[in-house]
Write a protein that holds these residues in place. Structure first.
Motif, mmCIF file in Angstrom:
data_model
loop_
_atom_site.group_PDB
_atom_site.id
_atom_site.type_symbol
_atom_site.label_atom_id
_atom_site.label_comp_id
_atom_site.label_asym_id
_atom_site.label_seq_id
_atom_site.Cartn_x
_atom_site.Cartn_y
_atom_site.Cartn_z
ATOM 1 N N LEU A 23 0.831 -1.201 0.000
ATOM 2 C CA LEU A 23 0.000 0.000 0.000
ATOM 3 C C LEU A 23 0.871 1.258 0.000
ATOM 4 O O LEU A 23 0.630 2.202 -0.765
ATOM 5 C CB LEU A 23 -0.928 -0.025 1.222
ATOM 6 N N HIS A 24 1.907 1.265 0.849
ATOM 7 C CA HIS A 24 2.767 2.442 0.935
ATOM 8 C C HIS A 24 3.534 2.672 -0.359
ATOM 9 O O HIS A 24 3.690 3.817 -0.802
ATOM 10 C CB HIS A 24 3.737 2.298 2.115
ATOM 11 N N LEU A 25 4.009 1.593 -0.980
ATOM 12 C CA LEU A 25 4.735 1.742 -2.236
ATOM 13 C C LEU A 25 3.863 2.367 -3.315
ATOM 14 O O LEU A 25 4.321 3.215 -4.093
ATOM 15 C CB LEU A 25 5.261 0.385 -2.703
ATOM 16 N N LEU A 26 2.595 1.952 -3.379
ATOM 17 C CA LEU A 26 1.691 2.515 -4.379
ATOM 18 C C LEU A 26 1.447 3.999 -4.118
ATOM 19 O O LEU A 26 1.442 4.820 -5.047
ATOM 20 C CB LEU A 26 0.371 1.739 -4.375
ATOM 21 N N ILE A 27 1.269 4.364 -2.861
ATOM 22 C CA ILE A 27 1.050 5.768 -2.512
ATOM 23 C C ILE A 27 2.282 6.611 -2.838
ATOM 24 O O ILE A 27 2.184 7.691 -3.443
ATOM 25 C CB ILE A 27 0.665 5.903 -1.025
ATOM 26 N N PHE A 28 3.454 6.125 -2.445
ATOM 27 C CA PHE A 28 4.688 6.879 -2.709
ATOM 28 C C PHE A 28 4.956 6.988 -4.213
ATOM 29 O O PHE A 28 5.473 8.008 -4.685
ATOM 30 C CB PHE A 28 5.871 6.215 -2.020
ATOM 31 N N ALA A 29 4.609 5.929 -4.969
ATOM 32 C CA ALA A 29 4.791 5.983 -6.421
ATOM 33 C C ALA A 29 3.919 7.062 -7.042
ATOM 34 O O ALA A 29 4.347 7.780 -7.958
ATOM 35 C CB ALA A 29 4.478 4.619 -7.040
ATOM 36 N N ALA A 30 2.693 7.194 -6.539
ATOM 37 C CA ALA A 30 1.809 8.253 -7.046
ATOM 38 C C ALA A 30 2.339 9.624 -6.667
ATOM 39 O O ALA A 30 2.365 10.549 -7.494
ATOM 40 C CB ALA A 30 0.399 8.055 -6.493
#
Length: 330
Positions: free
Chosen positions: A65-72
């Motif tokens: 979840l955090h990786l997806l948020i940081f990628a955005a």
């Protein structure tokens, strides 16, 4: 839909109007600059004291979840900013375009991301952890991203020097506040209004100082009103594109509804409270007022849009689900 204008929006407009009516000379401007430095340090000290280690531990394990948020936040937004370059450079002034790139490089906001995730019934511990970590990562990533996207344009400070200043002014007080949380955390928690007023008051101070300098330099006389309208449209387009992309990605990757909510609200936000102090460190001169304008506009748009989206999530959560088809976006 009834359009609600909150008090802080009115206060921001009043700060800009005050700067137009009462620009500051060099000596008062320097004194205000020193005062805002103290206010910014106090703000981040209180944020650090408020952040719970239990919330960090509860949300830190949800790494996908955090990786997806940081990628955005730190990849998708900057790429969209670059993709909009042909449109932005034709219709925006150089200062507004620099501000647009700066907006795309900022970390996520903490308070509204958590508030909207809670309102919609999302994964609150993950939202707390992700939004807080985004702010800390932004201390290092925002100057580096701006250096890569904009180089030395607009009087931007050297990225390494800027990181050092941001660490001293934002991260060091934050860490100090968090380390003192066992002694002052309960006192801060009982006085949430203090943090809200410190947050908003600091932003208003920096906005007034930035716009007062811009007014004195004559920058706004050379800024066409059409550029401001175009900037509004671009900010709305950016927010819509990221929210749609995150919703689709969360569903494609198999996240449940609770996680999807946290991803959409944490990944689509940009922080005014962090962005304005960062801009003060990164950029020098009278262009600062125009550079922070995209952040101010995006902040208002994200509040209006996300309030409606959070209410919709909450209604769908409260309603009985007749079948699996309810998970498809309509």
């Amino acid at each position: 839909m009834r359009l609600h204008v909150d008090r802080f929006t009115l206060a921001l407009l009043a700060a800009v109007a005050l700067a137009w009516a009462w620009p500051l000379s060099d000596a008062p401007a320097a004194a205000l600059d020193r005062f805002t430095d103290v206010a910014i340090a106090t703000l981040f000290f209180l944020h650090g004291a408020r952040l719970s280690r239990e919330a960090i531990r509860a949300g830190a394990t949800h790494w996908r979840l955090h990786l997806l948020i940081f990628a955005a936040t730190f990849v998708l937004f900057p790429l969209l900013g670059l993709a909009l370059t042909p449109l932005a450079t034709r219709g925006l002034t150089p200062e507004l375009y620099l501000g647009l790139l700066f907006l795309c490089c900022l970390p996520s906001t903490v308070q509204s991301s958590i508030a909207f995730t809670s309102m919609a019934g999302g994964n609150l511990p993950a939202a707390v952890c992700s939004a807080s970590a985004s702010s800390l990562l932004g201390v290092f990533l925002t100057p580096l991203l701006m250096s890569a996207l904009a180089g030395a344009h607009g009087g931007m400070a050297d990225p390494v020097e800027a990181i050092g200043k941001i660490v001293l002014q934002l991260l060091a007080p934050f860490v100090a506040g968090h380390l003192l949380r066992p002694w002052i955390g309960a006192w801060v928690a009982r006085r949430r209004a203090l943090l809200r007023y410190t947050d908003q008051g600091t932003v208003l101070l920096v906005v007034y100082a930035a716009f007062a300098a811009s007014m004195g330099s004559g920058l706004w006389q050379s800024t066409p009103v059409e550029s401001v309208y175009l900037l509004l449209a671009i900010c709305a387009l950016l927010l819509a594109a990221v929210m749609i992309a995150l919703t689709m990605a969360a569903r494609r990757l198999g996240f449940d509804r609770s996680d999807e909510i946290a991803i959409v609200f944490c990944g689509s936000k940009k922080s005014l409270a962090t962005g304005v102090p960062m801009a003060k460190v990164l950029f020098a001169g009278p262009a600062l007022g125009a550079i922070v304008l995209p952040v101010m506009l995006f902040h208002q748009i994200q509040l209006l849009v996300c309030a409606q989206v959070a209410a919709r999530y909450a209604r769908r959560r409260a309603a009985p689900a007749p079948g699996a088809g309810d998970d498809v976006a309509d």
